[in-house]
Scaffold this motif. Structure first.
Motif, short mmCIF file in Angstrom:
data_model
loop_
_atom_site.label_atom_id
_atom_site.label_comp_id
_atom_site.label_asym_id
_atom_site.label_seq_id
_atom_site.Cartn_x
_atom_site.Cartn_y
_atom_site.Cartn_z
N GLN A 49 10.51 5.06 18.80
CA GLN A 49 10.03 3.99 17.92
C GLN A 49 9.01 4.48 16.92
O GLN A 49 8.86 3.91 15.84
CB GLN A 49 9.43 2.85 18.75
N ALA A 50 8.27 5.53 17.29
CA ALA A 50 7.29 6.12 16.37
C ALA A 50 7.05 7.56 16.77
O ALA A 50 7.46 7.99 17.85
CB ALA A 50 5.99 5.32 16.41
N LEU A 51 6.40 8.31 15.87
CA LEU A 51 6.07 9.71 16.13
C LEU A 51 4.56 9.88 16.06
O LEU A 51 3.91 9.21 15.24
CB LEU A 51 6.73 10.61 15.07
N VAL A 52 4.02 10.74 16.91
CA VAL A 52 2.58 10.98 16.89
C VAL A 52 2.29 12.45 16.61
O VAL A 52 2.83 13.33 17.27
CB VAL A 52 1.89 10.52 18.20
N VAL A 53 1.45 12.69 15.60
CA VAL A 53 1.20 14.05 15.09
C VAL A 53 -0.24 14.14 14.62
O VAL A 53 -0.93 13.12 14.51
CB VAL A 53 2.15 14.37 13.90
N PRO A 54 -0.71 15.35 14.31
CA PRO A 54 -2.04 15.45 13.69
C PRO A 54 -2.01 14.89 12.26
O PRO A 54 -0.95 14.88 11.64
CB PRO A 54 -2.31 16.97 13.63
N THR A 55 -3.16 14.46 11.75
CA THR A 55 -3.25 14.10 10.33
C THR A 55 -3.55 15.35 9.52
O THR A 55 -3.05 15.51 8.40
CB THR A 55 -4.38 13.06 10.11
N SER A 56 -4.36 16.23 10.10
CA SER A 56 -4.75 17.46 9.40
C SER A 56 -4.89 18.57 10.41
O SER A 56 -5.32 18.34 11.54
CB SER A 56 -6.09 17.23 8.69
N PRO A 57 -4.53 19.80 10.04
CA PRO A 57 -4.69 20.91 11.00
C PRO A 57 -6.14 21.32 11.23
O PRO A 57 -6.42 22.08 12.15
CB PRO A 57 -3.91 22.06 10.35
N THR A 58 -7.05 20.82 10.40
CA THR A 58 -8.47 21.19 10.55
C THR A 58 -9.34 19.95 10.37
O THR A 58 -8.87 18.93 9.90
CB THR A 58 -8.91 22.20 9.46
N VAL A 59 -10.61 20.08 10.72
CA VAL A 59 -11.58 19.06 10.34
C VAL A 59 -11.96 19.31 8.87
O VAL A 59 -11.49 20.27 8.26
CB VAL A 59 -12.85 19.09 11.24
N ALA A 60 -12.82 18.45 8.33
CA ALA A 60 -13.25 18.56 6.93
C ALA A 60 -13.74 19.97 6.64
O ALA A 60 -14.56 20.51 7.39
CB ALA A 60 -14.35 17.55 6.64
N PHE A 61 -13.23 20.57 5.56
CA PHE A 61 -13.67 21.93 5.22
C PHE A 61 -14.89 21.88 4.30
O PHE A 61 -15.32 20.81 3.87
CB PHE A 61 -12.52 22.74 4.61
N ARG A 62 -15.45 23.07 4.03
CA ARG A 62 -16.69 23.12 3.24
C ARG A 62 -16.41 22.92 1.75
O ARG A 62 -15.38 23.37 1.24
CB ARG A 62 -17.40 24.46 3.44
N LEU A 63 -17.33 22.26 1.08
CA LEU A 63 -17.27 22.14 -0.38
C LEU A 63 -17.16 23.54 -0.98
O LEU A 63 -17.89 24.45 -0.57
CB LEU A 63 -18.53 21.45 -0.91
N GLY A 64 -16.23 23.72 -1.90
CA GLY A 64 -16.09 25.01 -2.57
C GLY A 64 -15.17 25.99 -1.86
O GLY A 64 -14.75 26.98 -2.45
N ASP A 65 -14.82 25.70 -0.59
CA ASP A 65 -14.02 26.65 0.20
C ASP A 65 -12.64 26.93 -0.40
O ASP A 65 -12.12 28.03 -0.28
CB ASP A 65 -13.81 26.10 1.60
N LYS A 66 -12.02 25.90 -0.99
CA LYS A 66 -10.63 26.06 -1.42
C LYS A 66 -10.44 25.86 -2.92
O LYS A 66 -9.30 25.85 -3.39
CB LYS A 66 -9.74 25.07 -0.65
N THR A 67 -11.53 25.68 -3.65
CA THR A 67 -11.39 25.36 -5.07
C THR A 67 -10.80 26.52 -5.87
O THR A 67 -10.19 26.31 -6.90
CB THR A 67 -12.73 24.95 -5.70
N GLY A 68 -10.95 27.75 -5.38
CA GLY A 68 -10.43 28.89 -6.12
C GLY A 68 -8.98 29.22 -5.80
O GLY A 68 -8.38 30.08 -6.44
N ASP A 69 -8.41 28.55 -4.81
CA ASP A 69 -7.07 28.90 -4.35
C ASP A 69 -6.20 27.64 -4.21
O ASP A 69 -6.19 26.99 -3.17
CB ASP A 69 -7.19 29.62 -2.99
N PRO A 70 -5.48 27.26 -5.28
CA PRO A 70 -4.71 26.01 -5.26
C PRO A 70 -3.76 25.91 -4.07
O PRO A 70 -3.64 24.85 -3.46
CB PRO A 70 -3.92 26.05 -6.57
#
Lengths: 95, 486
Positions: free
Chosen positions: B398-419
């Protein structure tokens, strides 16, 4: 799939985006990396698979051909970068 | 307990009993915003005068009545700044629309106004909803209320941060690839993306039209159900809106989990997933079993192809939708150009930020002569395979259960250089958009003091079932009652 700067310049032209030379180079690298990543899709045999453009089973949604009220002209033109009388002002395209 | 800490339904109960007024509630929330906004930066535009005026009207409506017109009457809320509000600036967090004042309301806004909602402001977001961290706002990044060095998720990061920090009782966001659910997960909230066609998109600034959907960010499942009730339903202004009855979501919450079959697709427990997040999720799944649901593993073999398919389809649609920003009818306009073609290119080159330009470029390329079949058409065919995985799974579950995200909130600036690294944040959420199905993220624990989200996916128009599963889990846990200390 490595893009060339000329290809990136061509796409920027198609998209009507004026880009600085360093933007062209940065996009060349980044778009190449993304497209390379997307290559994984080619693993799948999709010859017999139809494309999905829309997920809801709706087709040719029509409404009655009746005139309704339009937005007030003043409110719409209030956002115009340039206006002339009751029109949007655009640049001349003919000399 | 401060008034701004209440849930929507608690506040609504107090209003109905005439124990507080909407004006008091609104003043409490505006005071809270004043106290924390410098840190959180959740809003692009605040509308305190409008909020107090609406609160005043709500109080007049509530006076002498046993039942308010709607549970949302008199309750302060926030709107993502991509939803058109008549007479209130709607920027999409872009220089392109920095001064744009819509001449009409989105249908969801019209429905909220009719319900007597109180609008405190327009929330910050990734420019044109393109991003997973709210760092792509042309104005400033929003900060996660749980930790000053972390992103709130995106693109509806301002909506999530406002609710999480007490600046609104609930908020509307939009979800094209996870933009409601990821911020809900990162900020410890409930976030629902309804079925494609469930909520009208009329008056929502378009990003990717086959994927966009308006969603709710709320403090708990009951609040989410109450807000969805008001915005859901057919609208002839949106030709993708589906004319199917809207159930009573609040009444449906109590059904429990006994006898429900829930599938667990292992493909969502991706490589690179934070082990602590995986452990928290395993506990949440155990809890669901304990509550009477029957959980079993299921294979969804095309899941891994969702991300590349999505990042061709969404940019392709965006490149077409954003062609309208030409500097003629509204929005930023470069006046220094020599001729019309130059004016278009300069307006767009200067008016859009880097991520928006990147996606327009990617989409234009994927649609261009010689590459259309290899990229865009291929991605649409893969989309069919992904949808078939869901159709198959929903025959058994009837439904599927999964993670929403593989990680918790990451740091500001951590991924801005790598789209590409930023895009990977959406790996667990964008499948629901490709398949057009509803999905909800609910709080299910913490890792290093940061919230973790559990995602529940259901077949089309099964919002009532998702809310019921979410409610059963919520009633058995206390995660949703945790609030950040700012």
């Amino acid at each position: 799939m490595k893009l060339t700067v000329d290809q990136v310049r061509h796409v920027a032209h198609l998209a009507r985006l004026a880009l600085e030379p360093e933007e062209l180079e940065r996009f060349r690298e980044q778009l190449s990396a993304i497209l390379e990543y997307a290559e994984v899709l080619q693993e799948l045999d999709t010859q017999a698979i139809p494309a999905t453009a829309m997920v809801v089973p709706l087709e040719n949604v029509m409404r009655p051909d009746q005139a309704g009220p339009s937005l007030p002209r003043e409110e719409v033109l209030a956002n115009a970068p340039q206006r002339e009388q009751d029109c949007f002002r655009v640049r001349a395209i003919l000399d | 307990m401060e008034l701004f800490e209440l849930t929507l339904h608690e506040a609504s109960d107090l209003l109905r009993q005439h124990l507080i007024s909407s004006t008091e509630l609104t003043k409490a929330v505006l005071g809270r915003i004043e106290a924390v906004e410098a840190k959180v930066k959740a809003f692009v535009t605040l509308t305190p005068e409008l909020a107090l005026e609406q609160a005043h009207q709500a109080d007049a409506l509530l006076a002498g009545r046993a039942e308010p017109p709607s549970p949302l009457t008199g309750i302060p809320m926030a709107l993502k700044d991509i939803i058109c509000t008549k007479g209130i600036r709607t920027t999409c967090a872009s220089r392109m629309l920095e001064n744009f004042i819509p001449p009409y309301d989105a249908i969801v806004v019209e429905r909220l106004r009719a319900a007597g909602a109180v609008f405190v402001g327009k929330t910050n977001m990734d420019e044109f909803a393109m991003g997973s961290s709210t760092e792509n706002s042309a104005f400033y990044p929003t900060v996660n209320p749980w930790a000053a060095d972390r992103v709130p998720g995106g693109s509806s990061g301002g909506s999530a941060a406002s609710v999480s920090s007490g600046g609104a009782f609930y908020a509307l966001g939009t979800d094209t690839g996870g933009s409601v659910r990821l911020p809900a997960s990162f900020c410890g909230l409930v976030g629902l993306k309804p079925t494609y066609g469930r909520v009208s998109r009329y008056g929502l600034v378009a990003f990717a039209s086959s994927l966009d959907q308006v969603g709710v960010l709320a403090k708990d499942v009951t609040d989410c159900a109450l807000a969805l009730q008001v915005i859901a339903g057919y609208d002839p202004n949106d030709s993708t809106s589906v004319d199917t009855p809207v159930p009573d979501y609040h009444r449906g919450l109590q059904g429990g989990l006994r006898g429900l079959r829930l599938g667990v697709p292992k493909e969502y427990f991706v490589e690179g997933m934070q082990p602590e997040v995986a452990a928290v999720l395993r506990q949440a799944l155990d809890k669901l079993s304990e509550l009477g649901a029957e959980l079993r593993e299921v294979n969804m073999p095309h899941t891994g192809y969702s991300l590349p398919a999505y990042y061709l389809i969404a940019p392709a649609e965006a490149s077409a939708n954003l062609a309208r920003y030409d500097g003629v009818k509204y929005g930023y306009s470069d006046q220094k150009a020599e001729d019309l073609w130059d004016a278009y290119a300069r307006t767009r080159g200067h008016g859009f930020g880097p991520e928006v330009k990147r996606r327009i470029m990617l989409g234009t390329y994927a649609l261009s002569a010689g590459y259309y079949d290899a990229y865009y058409l291929k991605a649409q065919k893969v989309r069919t395979l992904i949808k078939q995985d869901f159709d198959q799974a929903f025959k058994d579950f009837q439904a599927l259960v999964v993670p929403t995200s593989p990680t918790v909130a990451f740091r500001l600036g951590d991924k801005t250089g790598d789209p590409l690294a930023m895009y990977l944040s959406d790996v667990c959420t964008l499948t629901a958009n490709l398949a057009g199905i509803p999905a909800i993220s609910i709080p299910c624990g913490f890792v290093d003091g940061l919230p973790v989200g559990l995602q529940i996916l259901g077949p089309p128009f099964a919002e009532d079932l998702l809310l019921r599963v979410a409610y059963a889990y919520e009633q058995a846990t206390t995660w949703h009652r945790q609030r950040p200390r700012i």
